[in-house]
Motif scaffolding. Structure first.
Motif, PDB file in Angstrom:
ATOM      1  N   LEU A 408      23.901  10.899  93.508  1.00 38.19           N
ATOM      2  CA  LEU A 408      24.439  11.170  94.776  1.00 38.19           C
ATOM      3  C   LEU A 408      25.291   9.726  94.957  1.00 38.19           C
ATOM      4  CD1 LEU A 408      24.909  13.136  96.983  1.00 38.19           C
ATOM      5  CD2 LEU A 408      22.952  12.086  98.294  1.00 38.19           C
ATOM      6  N   PRO A 409      24.635   8.663  94.759  1.00 40.64           N
ATOM      7  CA  PRO A 409      25.460   7.299  95.188  1.00 40.64           C
ATOM      8  C   PRO A 409      26.926   7.057  94.549  1.00 40.64           C
ATOM      9  CG  PRO A 409      23.225   6.798  94.478  1.00 40.64           C
ATOM     10  CD  PRO A 409      23.463   8.044  94.159  1.00 40.64           C
ATOM     11  N   SER A 410      27.053   7.385  93.394  1.00 34.99           N
ATOM     12  CA  SER A 410      28.207   7.648  92.384  1.00 34.99           C
ATOM     13  C   SER A 410      29.330   8.651  93.004  1.00 34.99           C
ATOM     14  CB  SER A 410      28.124   7.765  90.900  1.00 34.99           C
ATOM     15  OG  SER A 410      27.130   6.335  90.569  1.00 34.99           O
ATOM     16  N   ILE A 494      26.185   2.441  84.996  1.00 34.76           N
ATOM     17  CA  ILE A 494      26.215   3.456  83.948  1.00 34.76           C
ATOM     18  C   ILE A 494      26.304   4.743  84.736  1.00 34.76           C
ATOM     19  CG2 ILE A 494      24.490   4.352  82.225  1.00 34.76           C
ATOM     20  CD1 ILE A 494      23.214   1.657  81.823  1.00 34.76           C
ATOM     21  N   ALA A 495      25.632   4.981  85.591  1.00 37.16           N
ATOM     22  CA  ALA A 495      25.510   6.384  86.456  1.00 37.16           C
ATOM     23  C   ALA A 495      27.106   6.353  86.950  1.00 37.16           C
ATOM     24  CB  ALA A 495      24.548   6.295  87.647  1.00 37.16           C
ATOM     25  N   TYR A 496      27.663   5.282  87.345  1.00 40.96           N
ATOM     26  CA  TYR A 496      28.929   5.361  88.048  1.00 40.96           C
ATOM     27  C   TYR A 496      29.971   5.821  86.951  1.00 40.96           C
ATOM     28  CZ  TYR A 496      33.196   4.064  90.452  1.00 40.96           C
ATOM     29  OH  TYR A 496      34.454   4.237  90.976  1.00 40.96           O
ATOM     30  N   VAL A 497      29.674   5.269  85.873  1.00 39.69           N
ATOM     31  CA  VAL A 497      30.757   5.661  84.569  1.00 39.69           C
ATOM     32  C   VAL A 497      30.651   7.279  84.253  1.00 39.69           C
ATOM     33  CG1 VAL A 497      31.043   5.387  82.038  1.00 39.69           C
ATOM     34  CG2 VAL A 497      30.982   3.508  83.548  1.00 39.69           C
ATOM     35  N   VAL A 498      29.331   7.569  84.340  1.00 34.83           N
ATOM     36  CA  VAL A 498      29.167   9.246  84.122  1.00 34.83           C
ATOM     37  C   VAL A 498      29.608  10.133  85.012  1.00 34.83           C
ATOM     38  CG1 VAL A 498      27.283  10.828  83.558  1.00 34.83           C
ATOM     39  CG2 VAL A 498      27.008   8.619  82.701  1.00 34.83           C
ATOM     40  N   LEU A 562      28.104   1.508  76.918  1.00 40.70           N
ATOM     41  CA  LEU A 562      29.056   1.524  76.067  1.00 40.70           C
ATOM     42  C   LEU A 562      29.326   3.146  75.519  1.00 40.70           C
ATOM     43  CD1 LEU A 562      28.727  -1.729  74.289  1.00 40.70           C
ATOM     44  CD2 LEU A 562      30.519  -1.096  76.103  1.00 40.70           C
ATOM     45  N   PRO A 563      28.316   3.933  75.371  1.00 44.99           N
ATOM     46  CA  PRO A 563      28.403   5.055  74.756  1.00 44.99           C
ATOM     47  C   PRO A 563      28.900   6.071  75.694  1.00 44.99           C
ATOM     48  CG  PRO A 563      26.132   4.481  74.128  1.00 44.99           C
ATOM     49  CD  PRO A 563      26.816   3.481  74.812  1.00 44.99           C
ATOM     50  N   PHE A 564      28.489   5.824  77.129  1.00 46.77           N
ATOM     51  CA  PHE A 564      29.174   6.431  78.184  1.00 46.77           C
ATOM     52  C   PHE A 564      30.402   6.358  78.310  1.00 46.77           C
ATOM     53  CE2 PHE A 564      24.584   5.980  78.970  1.00 46.77           C
ATOM     54  CZ  PHE A 564      24.276   7.290  78.996  1.00 46.77           C
ATOM     55  N   LEU A 565      30.961   5.110  78.461  1.00 43.72           N
ATOM     56  CA  LEU A 565      32.369   4.617  78.431  1.00 43.72           C
ATOM     57  C   LEU A 565      33.109   5.211  77.160  1.00 43.72           C
ATOM     58  CD1 LEU A 565      32.742   1.112  79.121  1.00 43.72           C
ATOM     59  CD2 LEU A 565      33.674   2.882  80.467  1.00 43.72           C
ATOM     60  N   LEU A 566      32.637   5.155  76.063  1.00 40.15           N
ATOM     61  CA  LEU A 566      33.543   5.898  74.915  1.00 40.15           C
ATOM     62  C   LEU A 566      33.793   7.505  75.247  1.00 40.15           C
ATOM     63  CD1 LEU A 566      31.727   4.009  71.885  1.00 40.15           C
ATOM     64  CD2 LEU A 566      34.348   3.833  72.830  1.00 40.15           C
ATOM     65  N   VAL A 567      32.583   8.125  75.537  1.00 38.93           N
ATOM     66  CA  VAL A 567      32.921   9.725  75.930  1.00 38.93           C
ATOM     67  C   VAL A 567      33.824   9.475  77.044  1.00 38.93           C
ATOM     68  CG1 VAL A 567      31.838  11.495  77.000  1.00 38.93           C
ATOM     69  CG2 VAL A 567      30.489  10.212  75.153  1.00 38.93           C
ATOM     70  N   TYR A 568      33.955   8.994  78.107  1.00 40.78           N
ATOM     71  CA  TYR A 568      35.027   8.984  78.927  1.00 40.78           C
ATOM     72  C   TYR A 568      36.479   8.737  78.360  1.00 40.78           C
ATOM     73  CZ  TYR A 568      38.252   7.009  82.592  1.00 40.78           C
ATOM     74  OH  TYR A 568      39.392   6.775  83.043  1.00 40.78           O
ATOM     75  N   LEU A 569      36.558   7.792  77.616  1.00 42.58           N
ATOM     76  CA  LEU A 569      37.898   7.648  77.101  1.00 42.58           C
ATOM     77  C   LEU A 569      38.423   8.350  76.202  1.00 42.58           C
ATOM     78  CD1 LEU A 569      37.280   3.725  76.440  1.00 42.58           C
ATOM     79  CD2 LEU A 569      38.719   4.641  77.971  1.00 42.58           C
ATOM     80  N   CYS A 570      37.399   9.093  75.194  1.00 38.67           N
ATOM     81  CA  CYS A 570      37.594  10.156  74.408  1.00 38.67           C
ATOM     82  C   CYS A 570      38.257  11.480  75.321  1.00 38.67           C
ATOM     83  CB  CYS A 570      36.503  10.833  73.508  1.00 38.67           C
ATOM     84  SG  CYS A 570      36.062   9.360  72.405  1.00 38.67           S
ATOM     85  N   LEU A 571      37.523  11.735  76.472  1.00 40.40           N
ATOM     86  CA  LEU A 571      38.122  12.870  77.353  1.00 40.40           C
ATOM     87  C   LEU A 571      39.531  12.431  77.726  1.00 40.40           C
ATOM     88  CD1 LEU A 571      34.821  13.580  79.426  1.00 40.40           C
ATOM     89  CD2 LEU A 571      35.877  15.055  77.816  1.00 40.40           C
ATOM     90  N   ALA A 572      39.528  11.369  78.220  1.00 43.97           N
ATOM     91  CA  ALA A 572      40.907  10.859  78.747  1.00 43.97           C
ATOM     92  C   ALA A 572      42.038  10.745  77.917  1.00 43.97           C
ATOM     93  CB  ALA A 572      40.780   9.449  79.517  1.00 43.97           C
TER      94      ALA A 572
END
Length: 710
Positions: A408-410, A494-498, A562-572
């Motif tokens: 919820l916060p993110s 971390i939750a915000y990146v996700v 970092l793994p969550f960031l990499l997933v975001y960048l791959c999606l982008a």
């Protein structure tokens, strides 16, 4: 935050991403949705609506992913321009940085953090009930020699990022020059904007411009176009467009619905006839207004065109008058990029507008602290129970508490951030820029630093505005306070990146708002023309750069991000390539001028990381390491200064060597004569062109005002 809360947030967002992908794969195949998912292909005639039903339309497919992946950089350059290439280079640059940092963070730093016992030992048997803090540097024992691994990682990643920044800056600089050489002649390459034109008694602005440039630039001067104040004309034309759309809509309605009462006590009339007469009256007013343009409507500004690019550059770079406030020159934007309302405002109004923008940005920053404080309260269950004691029984439910603290916060911050880019774009539009691209670059900077301050610093130093300001009024204490506050917010970011990263990128693919608007206009039987959107760089570039800042600052503090960031960048990477191919069409081209913003943001991220590292090593009683980190920010800023001297001038203006070579290549081109003929009227205000909305087209065929009158 517990691991279980992060897993709950991860599950919700992964489910949303998969849902968006499936819906997109189905909806994009429906001909009725082509205007939402492939408007560019429709406009270019590369996609046609198929009326026959096919069962394949209802089956999700991944063919679009393959096509997007195979799209080369040259394909993007030829179809979407250099700005699109730079945008994709931002994503690939981030992928390279965080792939390298991810290897070090996940396989080297993370085990070291887990091995520590500063907070408590990690319980692998009950992993989900562990706090995420045990995966951060906070768990490493004070004075431990293992901290030297983090110190080495800071140095290694800094060197790697600086090398990559240099390579990218050099690559894009060369690409910018190559793009210029390969481009066809463009009006803005031969034109400058001149402001502060002095006018003697008895003469016009046009006569003053003609006299001045004929005398001082006799061999290169070609023509000029004086700018008029056309705010009244613009409002009349907008009203005509609105009425025209209403008429088109009425033509689709049943005959009985075309007769309605006008006003509160008016008689029923044929709305088609009523609006038609109003439209003719407005067009007549437009023609009268255009023909009545007088010397009083002239601004002290004109677009001046030259016979060569070099001639335009000389006039732009040289001070034209002894008085520096007269004959002020600047580069002209592309004709389609000109922001015409700028010329209708007075100097005093523009000056006041700049003050209003500053005050508005400060107020928006203060107001945005409200959702930030709410978000911080949600991440702390004990604080939430104090605020809302009646929720104690609900908060004891495991799943509810995990959703509230992890997801919820993110989500709240993401929703509030949605309104920031359009607000910043509006504020930039009244700030005094002459082109849409300058407005977008200014908005991009505003959104970026607003996000850094309000999401990063306001979250880290959660408290009053005065407390946040007081922190920066004591520079000596900044590293120590960052060292305490930043690692404590690792779980939130971390939750915000996700939440923000994964969900926003997936929703970009699904295009929720355009899809809903399409459903509404479909129900209303709207006849609006197909409008192909352009990518809002001021919204997407700051988001990527902010995630880059989180990755750089947290890679050695909480490498789990970092793994969550990499997933975001791959999606982008995949999604935006698809959007450039099917959805977005460029309206103007800056030839890569967004890259200096990217470079400066990464330099700031590195220096911020160094400040945090100094504080962390001091806090962990490793004073030698904190002392040895001190050279890093100095060397990074020196590197930035070198890049600024070496590459930034290429993004400001082209060199004489480049301009003269290009002019010589086209000197004997027979097509240049036709180009110069069109250049004479290239910068005519669109409001001075004839409009053709009413049925009486014969009266609209002739120009309403000639270029000679302008």
């Amino acid at each position: 935050m517990l691991v279980s809360a992060l897993l709950t947030s991860l599950g919700i967002n992964s489910g949303l991403c998969v849902l968006f992908f499936i819906l997109y794969s189905i909806l994009r195949k429906q001909p009725i949705n082509y205007e939402v998912y492939v408007p560019r292909l429709l406009a270019e005639g590369n996609s046609k609506r198929r009326s026959h039903f096919n069962l394949e339309r209802l089956i999700p497919s991944t063919g679009w992913i393959t096509r997007a992946w195979k799209l080369s950089e040259e394909d993007i350059l030829s179809s979407s321009g250099l700005d699109a290439v730079v945008f994709m280079r931002v994503i690939t640059f981030s992928l390279r940085v965080f792939s390298f940092a991810g290897i070090i963070g996940v396989f080297v730093l993370l085990p070291v953090n887990c091995k520590g016992t500063q907070l408590h030992e990690i319980d692998f048997a009950d992993l989900s009930n562990n706090s995420l803090d045990v995966f951060t540097i906070s768990n490493v024992n004070s004075g431990s020699k293992w901290l030297w691994i983090h110190f080495s990682a800071v140095y290694v990643v800094t060197i790697f990022v600086c090398c990559l920044l240099y390579y990218e800056y050099r690559y894009i600089s060369l690409k910018r020059i190559a793009y210029f050489y390969s481009s066809k002649p463009q009006p803005h390459q031969f034109t400058i904007l001149v402001r502060g034109i002095p006018v003697s008694v008895g003469s016009s602005v046009s006569e003053s411009v003609e006299s001045f440039f004929t005398e001082f630039h006799p061999t290169t001067y070609l023509s000029h176009m004086v700018v008029h104040r056309t705010s009244k004309l613009r409002s009349l034309i907008n009203e005509a467009k609105t009425l025209y759309k209403r008429l088109l809509h009425l033509q689709l309605e049943p005959p009985q619905q075309k007769y309605r009462r006008v006003g509160l006590f008016g008689e029923k009339v044929d709305l088609v006839d009523h609006y038609g007469k109003r439209l003719e009256d407005i067009e007549q007013n437009v023609r009268l207004e255009q023909s009545d343009l007088s010397l009083a409507d002239e601004t002290r500004a004109a677009f001046v065109s030259f016979k060569s690019r070099y001639g335009a550059a000389v006039a732009f770079h040289l001070q034209q008058s002894i008085n520096p406030t007269q004959w002020v020159t600047e580069e002209a934007p592309e004709p389609d990029d000109v922001y015409w309302p700028f010329f209708s405002s007075s100097f005093m109004r523009r000056w006041i507008s700049k003050l209003v923008v500053v005050v508005a940005c400060i107020l928006l920053t203060i107001l945005f602290l409200v959702p930030v404080v709410v978000v911080q309260g949600l991440t702390n269950l004990s604080q939430l129970e104090i605020w809302f004691p009646f929720l104690k029984s609900i908060l004891t439910i495991t799943f509810v508490s995990q959703v509230i603290t992890g997801y919820l916060p993110s989500l709240i911050l993401l929703l509030f951030l949605k309104i920031v880019p359009p607000i910043m774009e509006f504020l930039s539009s009244i700030q005094g820029y002459i082109s849409h691209s300058d407005i977008e670059k200014s908005a991009c900077n505003k959104v970026l630093w607003f996000t850094i301050w309000n999401i990063f610093f306001a979250t880290v130093f959660s408290g009053s505005v005065l407390y946040q300001v007081s922190i920066f009024l004591e520079p000596k204490n900044i590293p120590a306070k960052l060292a305490v506050a930043v690692p404590a917010q690792a779980s939130f970011f971390i939750a915000y990146v996700v939440t923000s990263g994964w969900t926003s990128t997936s929703s970009e693919l699904f295009r929720i708002i355009p899809f809903i608007c399409s459903l509404v206009t479909r129900c209303c039987k709207s006849t609006d023309e197909l409008e192909v959107p352009s990518i809002p760089y001021h919204r997407d570039i700051p988001r990527i750069l902010f995630f880059g800042l989180l990755g750089v600052t947290y890679f050695f503090l909480a490498p789990l991000i970092l793994p969550f960031l990499l997933v975001y960048l791959c999606l982008a990477y995949v999604i935006f390539r698809n959007q450039f191919m099917n959805v977005y069409m460029p309206k103007y081209e800056t030839a890569g001028k967004f890259w200096p913003i990217v470079h400066n943001s990464m330099i700031f991220s590195l220096v911020l990381m160094h400040a945090i590292a100094i504080g962390i090593f001091t806090l962990k009683k490793l004073s030698m390491a904190s002392t040895l980190v001190f050279p890093l920010p100095v060397l990074t800023l020196l590197f930035n200064e070198y890049c600024r001297k070496r590459f930034l001038p290429i993004f400001i203006a082209y060199s004489a060597e480049v301009l003269i070579k290009k002019d010589r290549e086209e000197a004997n081109d027979p097509a240049m004569a036709e180009f110069f003929d069109k250049l004479v009227t290239a910068y005519q205000d669109p409001t001075l062109m004839p409009i053709q909305y009413s049925a009486n087209a014969d009266s609209l065929n002739s120009p309403l005002i000639s270029s000679a009158d302008v």
